[in-house]
Design a protein around this motif. Structure first.
Motif, PDB file in Angstrom:
ATOM      1  N   ARG A 290       0.823  -1.221   0.000  1.00 27.96           N
ATOM      2  CA  ARG A 290       0.000   0.000   0.000  1.00 27.96           C
ATOM      3  C   ARG A 290       0.853   1.265   0.000  1.00 27.96           C
ATOM      4  NH1 ARG A 290      -2.959  -3.022   3.933  1.00 27.96           N
ATOM      5  NH2 ARG A 290      -1.994  -1.770   5.591  1.00 27.96           N
ATOM      6  N   SER A 291       2.157   1.104   0.046  1.00 25.05           N
ATOM      7  CA  SER A 291       3.060   2.250   0.108  1.00 25.05           C
ATOM      8  C   SER A 291       3.671   2.526  -1.262  1.00 25.05           C
ATOM      9  CB  SER A 291       4.171   1.978   1.130  1.00 25.05           C
ATOM     10  OG  SER A 291       5.129   1.071   0.598  1.00 25.05           O
ATOM     11  N   ASP A 292       4.577   3.499  -1.308  1.00 24.45           N
ATOM     12  CA  ASP A 292       5.271   3.824  -2.550  1.00 24.45           C
ATOM     13  C   ASP A 292       6.488   2.938  -2.784  1.00 24.45           C
ATOM     14  OD1 ASP A 292       3.512   5.838  -3.245  1.00 24.45           O
ATOM     15  OD2 ASP A 292       4.635   7.378  -2.166  1.00 24.45           O
ATOM     16  N   LEU A 293       6.786   2.049  -1.835  1.00 22.62           N
ATOM     17  CA  LEU A 293       7.864   1.092  -2.030  1.00 22.62           C
ATOM     18  C   LEU A 293       7.279  -0.089  -2.800  1.00 22.62           C
ATOM     19  CD1 LEU A 293      10.859   0.504  -1.372  1.00 22.62           C
ATOM     20  CD2 LEU A 293      10.065  -0.747   0.647  1.00 22.62           C
ATOM     21  N   VAL A 294       7.668  -0.225  -4.049  1.00 22.35           N
ATOM     22  CA  VAL A 294       7.064  -1.194  -4.961  1.00 22.35           C
ATOM     23  C   VAL A 294       7.724  -2.562  -4.798  1.00 22.35           C
ATOM     24  CG1 VAL A 294       6.652  -1.768  -7.385  1.00 22.35           C
ATOM     25  CG2 VAL A 294       6.550   0.619  -6.618  1.00 22.35           C
ATOM     26  N   ILE A 295       6.906  -3.582  -4.584  1.00 25.22           N
ATOM     27  CA  ILE A 295       7.423  -4.944  -4.624  1.00 25.22           C
ATOM     28  C   ILE A 295       7.533  -5.330  -6.105  1.00 25.22           C
ATOM     29  CG2 ILE A 295       7.018  -7.353  -4.013  1.00 25.22           C
ATOM     30  CD1 ILE A 295       5.496  -6.370  -1.553  1.00 25.22           C
ATOM     31  N   SER A 296       8.746  -5.551  -6.564  1.00 26.52           N
ATOM     32  CA  SER A 296       8.981  -5.763  -8.002  1.00 26.52           C
ATOM     33  C   SER A 296       9.440  -7.172  -8.344  1.00 26.52           C
ATOM     34  CB  SER A 296      10.011  -4.753  -8.515  1.00 26.52           C
ATOM     35  OG  SER A 296      11.195  -4.781  -7.737  1.00 26.52           O
ATOM     36  N   GLY A 297       9.603  -8.019  -7.326  1.00 28.11           N
ATOM     37  CA  GLY A 297       9.989  -9.402  -7.577  1.00 28.11           C
ATOM     38  C   GLY A 297       9.420 -10.320  -6.516  1.00 28.11           C
ATOM     39  N   TRP A 298       8.938 -11.496  -6.943  1.00 25.46           N
ATOM     40  CA  TRP A 298       8.330 -12.478  -6.028  1.00 25.46           C
ATOM     41  C   TRP A 298       8.882 -13.856  -6.338  1.00 25.46           C
ATOM     42  CZ3 TRP A 298       5.914  -8.918  -8.992  1.00 25.46           C
ATOM     43  CH2 TRP A 298       5.126  -7.938  -8.369  1.00 25.46           C
ATOM     44  N   ASP A 299       8.802 -14.752  -5.339  1.00 30.26           N
ATOM     45  CA  ASP A 299       9.142 -16.139  -5.621  1.00 30.26           C
ATOM     46  C   ASP A 299       7.924 -16.837  -6.209  1.00 30.26           C
ATOM     47  OD1 ASP A 299       7.408 -16.799  -3.523  1.00 30.26           O
ATOM     48  OD2 ASP A 299       8.959 -17.683  -2.258  1.00 30.26           O
ATOM     49  N   SER A 300       8.031 -18.136  -6.450  1.00 29.19           N
ATOM     50  CA  SER A 300       6.954 -18.879  -7.108  1.00 29.19           C
ATOM     51  C   SER A 300       5.693 -18.962  -6.266  1.00 29.19           C
ATOM     52  CB  SER A 300       7.436 -20.291  -7.458  1.00 29.19           C
ATOM     53  OG  SER A 300       7.856 -20.976  -6.285  1.00 29.19           O
ATOM     54  N   GLU A 301       5.805 -18.670  -4.960  1.00 33.12           N
ATOM     55  CA  GLU A 301       4.637 -18.715  -4.084  1.00 33.12           C
ATOM     56  C   GLU A 301       4.125 -17.323  -3.715  1.00 33.12           C
ATOM     57  OE1 GLU A 301       5.603 -21.181  -0.769  1.00 33.12           O
ATOM     58  OE2 GLU A 301       5.777 -22.998  -1.992  1.00 33.12           O
ATOM     59  N   GLY A 302       4.687 -16.305  -4.357  1.00 36.06           N
ATOM     60  CA  GLY A 302       4.213 -14.939  -4.144  1.00 36.06           C
ATOM     61  C   GLY A 302       4.875 -14.189  -3.009  1.00 36.06           C
ATOM     62  N   ALA A 303       5.949 -14.725  -2.442  1.00 42.03           N
ATOM     63  CA  ALA A 303       6.658 -14.017  -1.371  1.00 42.03           C
ATOM     64  C   ALA A 303       7.573 -12.956  -1.974  1.00 42.03           C
ATOM     65  CB  ALA A 303       7.472 -15.006  -0.543  1.00 42.03           C
ATOM     66  N   PRO A 304       7.588 -11.729  -1.422  1.00 48.44           N
ATOM     67  CA  PRO A 304       8.417 -10.654  -1.971  1.00 48.44           C
ATOM     68  C   PRO A 304       9.905 -10.987  -1.931  1.00 48.44           C
ATOM     69  CG  PRO A 304       6.734  -9.766  -0.522  1.00 48.44           C
ATOM     70  CD  PRO A 304       6.718 -11.249  -0.328  1.00 48.44           C
ATOM     71  N   ARG A 305      10.573 -10.723  -3.049  1.00 46.58           N
ATOM     72  CA  ARG A 305      12.010 -10.978  -3.141  1.00 46.58           C
ATOM     73  C   ARG A 305      12.776  -9.764  -3.661  1.00 46.58           C
ATOM     74  NH1 ARG A 305      10.905 -14.257   0.070  1.00 46.58           N
ATOM     75  NH2 ARG A 305      10.968 -16.536  -0.151  1.00 46.58           N
ATOM     76  N   ALA A 306      12.061  -8.697  -4.028  1.00 47.35           N
ATOM     77  CA  ALA A 306      12.728  -7.478  -4.481  1.00 47.35           C
ATOM     78  C   ALA A 306      11.783  -6.298  -4.311  1.00 47.35           C
ATOM     79  CB  ALA A 306      13.162  -7.598  -5.944  1.00 47.35           C
ATOM     80  N   VAL A 307      12.355  -5.134  -4.013  1.00 43.75           N
ATOM     81  CA  VAL A 307      11.574  -3.900  -3.884  1.00 43.75           C
ATOM     82  C   VAL A 307      12.311  -2.776  -4.589  1.00 43.75           C
ATOM     83  CG1 VAL A 307      10.424  -4.517  -1.719  1.00 43.75           C
ATOM     84  CG2 VAL A 307      12.656  -3.364  -1.652  1.00 43.75           C
TER      85      VAL A 307
END
Length: 243
Positions: free
Chosen positions: A176-193
């Protein structure tokens, strides 16, 4: 050393040098082949933004927990607020989340359980599956800067060496913030911002330095050094011709 070599833009590698970290010796192996000068800055030596004056880039390297968490958070905040290009890998990803939660979203107690196992606001916690020395799929956000690094690809495979990541309980807060989650693992867990309104601010749980060699630098590191050169007002191709 020529005058042009002496004038190479400087990048502060903020963290604590450790031969037991696979990334650190590798950084020293391919670092001289970059168009920037990498300089180690121990976390405990960053007591204020003034300690980073003169650097055109900040890279928080793997190695958490650091000797000084506050020193690392100070470096990240300086990069975020001043537009200095920032790259955070592994611990640099984790601490970018903590810094943003604390100083932008107002979650003053945001912390990593490696520092305080009893913290009431555990933003960084152990991963369900340890990723030390593992390769894993990375799904990329459409239109993100990170996706652009991979020429608009939707998915890639990256090398990880970590045991801690974002607590899923705080993922919605980040989204919900301006910090964008730009990468996820195969199960949808954030791996990059990343920060879209920053010249270059990317944090990744994966470690691009582990898949870089002197003759084959990871595209994320190349994109980062390009941003550092731009920040320093240096034309990359001109430098390459001169060296």
């Amino acid at each position: 050393m020529t005058a042009i070599e002496q004038a190479r833009p400087r990048v502060a590698l903020v963290g604590n040098r450790n031969d037991h970290s696979p990334a650190h010796p590798r950084l020293e192996a391919f670092g001289p082949h970059l168009d920037v000068e990498l300089e180690w800055i121990a976390s405990q030596n960053v007591t204020s933004a003034a300690d980073l004056a003169g650097y055109d880039g900040i890279w928080v390297i793997p190695g958490s927990p650091y000797v000084s968490k506050d020193g690392v958070l100070t470096a990240i905040r300086h990069a975020r607020e001043t537009g200095v290009p920032y790259l955070g890998t592994c611990g640099g990803f984790q601490h970018a989340l903590i810094e943003y939660m604390r100083n932008v979203l107002g979650v003053a107690g945001a912390d990593d359980v490696q520092y305080d196992p009893e913290t009431p606001t555990p933003v960084i916690i152990p991963l369900v599956c340890c990723l030390k020395g593992q390769q894993a799929s990375l799904h990329l956000g459409d239109g993100t800067r990170l996706s652009g690094v991979y020429s608009g690809a939707e998915q890639t495979t990256e090398t990880f060496h970590c045991q801690y990541g974002l607590n899923p309980d705080f993922a919605d807060t980040i989204e919900r913030s301006d910090l964008v989650i730009s990468g996820w693992d195969s199960e949808g867990a954030p791996r990059a911002v990343e920060l879209a309104d920053h010249p270059f601010f990317i944090g990744t749980l994966f470690q691009p330095e582990l898949s870089s060699e002197p003759g084959a630098i990871h595209p994320l590191i190349e994109a980062y050094t390009d941003a550092v050169l731009l920040h320093a007002g240096v034309e990359q191709r001109e430098l390459a011709r001169t060296w």
